[in-house]
Write a protein that holds these residues in place. Structure first.
Motif, short mmCIF file in Angstrom:
data_model
loop_
_atom_site.label_atom_id
_atom_site.label_comp_id
_atom_site.label_asym_id
_atom_site.label_seq_id
_atom_site.Cartn_x
_atom_site.Cartn_y
_atom_site.Cartn_z
N LEU A 3 0.81 -1.15 -0.02
CA LEU A 3 -0.17 0.47 -0.05
C LEU A 3 0.68 1.04 -0.27
CD1 LEU A 3 -2.63 -1.26 2.95
CD2 LEU A 3 -2.73 -0.98 0.18
N ALA A 23 -3.02 0.23 -4.71
CA ALA A 23 -2.87 -1.55 -3.43
C ALA A 23 -2.39 -1.36 -4.80
CB ALA A 23 -3.85 -1.39 -2.85
N THR A 31 -10.37 -6.93 -1.25
CA THR A 31 -9.99 -6.27 0.66
C THR A 31 -11.03 -5.38 0.76
OG1 THR A 31 -8.60 -4.68 -0.67
CG2 THR A 31 -8.06 -7.29 -0.38
N MET A 33 -10.80 -2.30 2.95
CA MET A 33 -9.75 -1.03 2.98
C MET A 33 -10.34 0.25 4.25
SD MET A 33 -7.72 -1.56 0.67
CE MET A 33 -6.64 -0.10 0.94
N ARG A 71 -14.19 3.87 -3.45
CA ARG A 71 -12.96 3.36 -3.78
C ARG A 71 -12.94 3.14 -5.33
NH1 ARG A 71 -12.36 -2.14 -0.38
NH2 ARG A 71 -11.17 -2.49 -2.53
N CYS A 95 -3.40 4.34 5.63
CA CYS A 95 -4.05 3.33 4.66
C CYS A 95 -4.21 1.62 4.83
CB CYS A 95 -4.33 3.46 3.60
SG CYS A 95 -2.68 2.86 2.56
N ALA A 97 -5.23 -2.37 4.33
CA ALA A 97 -6.51 -3.96 3.67
C ALA A 97 -5.94 -5.31 4.36
CB ALA A 97 -5.78 -3.75 2.03
N TYR A 110 -6.56 -6.14 10.60
CA TYR A 110 -6.33 -5.46 9.38
C TYR A 110 -4.80 -5.76 8.90
CZ TYR A 110 -9.90 -2.21 7.53
OH TYR A 110 -10.77 -1.66 7.27
#
Length: 123
Positions: A3, A23, A31, A33, A71, A95, A97, A110
């Motif tokens: 990321l 990403a 995924t 996010m 997104r 961020c 994921a 995450y």
């Protein structure tokens, strides 16, 4: 999954910024996010999350109505549009994921994290 967050900067109170998180190396479309932030001397806090298909979003109370997470799966990118910024929004924004079809709001769930981008809001 790697990321790369970008878009941070210095802005006056009341201004806007849009953060991006690109990403690579995984199946982005499957995924969940999220965005988190960490101010100096404070713990990392949840900001916003979005499901794999962009249908469901969730926000921290402190940013609801001012920030929007979105997104673009075709571009493998998640965004955080930040409006009406306040000095208390100053932090490093990260961020994150994870392979999931749920809305994920807890940081320990995450799996992948970006390097962070600094947002500074002056009064």
């Amino acid at each position: 999954v790697q990321l790369q967050a970008s878009g941070g900067g210095l802005v006056q109170a009341g201004g806007s910024l849009r953060l991006s998180c690109a990403a690579s190396g995984g199946t982005f479309s499957s995924t969940a996010m999220g965005w988190f932030r960490q101010a100096p001397g404070k713990e990392r806090d949840f900001v916003a999350a979005i499901t794999w298909n962009g249908v469901n979003t969730y926000y921290a109370g402190s940013v609801k109505g001012r920030f929007t997470i979105s997104r673009d799966n075709a571009k493998n990118t998640v965004y955080l549009q930040m409006n009406s910024l306040k000095p208390e929004d100053t932090a490093v924004y990260y961020c994150a994921a994870v392979e999931s079809y749920r809305t994920v709001v807890r940081d320990y769930e995450y799996k992948y994290w970006g390097q962070g981008t600094q947002v500074t809001v002056s009064s």
